[in-house]
Design an enzyme around this catalytic site. Sequence first.
Site, PDB file in Angstrom:
ATOM      1  N   CYS A   1       0.841  -1.207   0.000  1.00 43.78           N
ATOM      2  CA  CYS A   1       0.000   0.000   0.000  1.00 43.78           C
ATOM      3  C   CYS A   1       0.875   1.257   0.000  1.00 43.78           C
ATOM      4  CB  CYS A   1      -0.929  -0.017   1.210  1.00 43.78           C
ATOM      5  SG  CYS A   1      -1.974   1.447   1.299  1.00 43.78           S
TER       6      CYS A   1
ATOM      7  N   CYS B   1      -0.505   4.130   2.090  1.00 39.83           N
ATOM      8  CA  CYS B   1      -0.326   3.997   3.542  1.00 39.83           C
ATOM      9  C   CYS B   1       1.127   4.234   3.948  1.00 39.83           C
ATOM     10  CB  CYS B   1      -0.718   2.594   4.022  1.00 39.83           C
ATOM     11  SG  CYS B   1      -2.177   1.914   3.246  1.00 39.83           S
ATOM     12  N   ASP B   2       2.076   3.730   3.175  1.00 39.26           N
ATOM     13  CA  ASP B   2       3.463   3.670   3.648  1.00 39.26           C
ATOM     14  C   ASP B   2       4.455   4.513   2.861  1.00 39.26           C
ATOM     15  OD1 ASP B   2       2.667   1.809   5.569  1.00 39.26           O
ATOM     16  OD2 ASP B   2       2.869   0.143   4.163  1.00 39.26           O
TER      17      ASP B   2
END
Length: 307
Positions: free
Chosen positions: A134, A137-138
């Site tokens: 992701c 997200c990261d």
Amino acid sequence: MERQYDLIIIGAGPAGMSASIYGSRAGLKTAMLEMGAPGGKLIKTAEISNWPGIKGTHGAQLASDMFEHSTAFGSEYLYGNVIRVENNGEWKSVICDDGSSYQAKAVIVATGTQERMLNIEGEAENIGRGVSYCAVCDGAFFKDQEVVVIGGGNSALEEANYLTQFASKVHVVIRRDVFRADQIIQDSVLKNEKIHVIRKHRPVRILDDGQRVSGIVLSDVETKEEMTIMCRGIFPYIGQDPATSFLEGLHILDENGYMIVDENCETSCKGIYGAGDVIHKKLRQVVTATSDGAIAAQHAFHQIKGV
Ligand code: NAP
């Protein structure tokens, strides 16, 4: 005691949320069951630029707006990890891993797909230590560092573009010499000076320094010669598998695990529907998922009310 509904929707991505709007607006006692945050893949997508009426928006924003809408007409939002659906004629049972169960006259499965893993050495043990599925997200953890994206589909190339706002360099590794992504996304990747495309290579091994990812070994598909890219982040985007293991036994899945549905999004089990990425189809988009959800819920309404 089992709680009873007219309609249970499993999964709160775009297909499930659209089904929730249509089911509850039609007056069905409706509930959406989800095991994570609502939004599905939308919350893992940076930019959405093909949702008609809005030229560009963030996936998380669209997910939040859809969620608010999907519960605005009385649909309940329930937490649950479904492990089985039983077809008992007029009533279907939906059973969760915590022992809770629900009964409904119609069930719409909108569980989407899960990211495929590379299944190579060093991958599983480095999830959260540099291996991520992701970028949204990261990605920010990789400011001014080199990262590698594996895959040449829409997901890989969109997320490679997204990662360039943080990373010093993004290597995109594809196993053929052509991409699978839409031309417009390919063009933007090829124009992006921070992206370096490595063609005709497969990932074979992920390296780490004991604490976090330090690189990846690639193999030339023709010569088998190996090369190493030193990097801190690895983002595999090599496709998806349908999240349908809880439907095994109902005989409504194709050989790849996707649900087989008719033009009403209904399976061969009357009252059990599929909508969104989880069904066997060609075009997996937010817009087609929401369409499936609407069709399934509307047909469930006619089936339940007998009109
Ligand atoms: P995808 O289109 O199936 O692409 C998967 C990519 O990974 C391909 O380049 C494939 O290579 C490669 N690959 C597969 N297995 C591999 C392996 N073991 N090692 C190395 N590479 C491997 O998957 P996706 O990008 O996740 O997209 C899934 C669906 O969602 C598609 O229908 C896509 O159009 C849709 N989607 C649409 C949008 C959008 O419209 N904006 C955004 C995201 C996703 P080969 O090409 O050589 O097979």
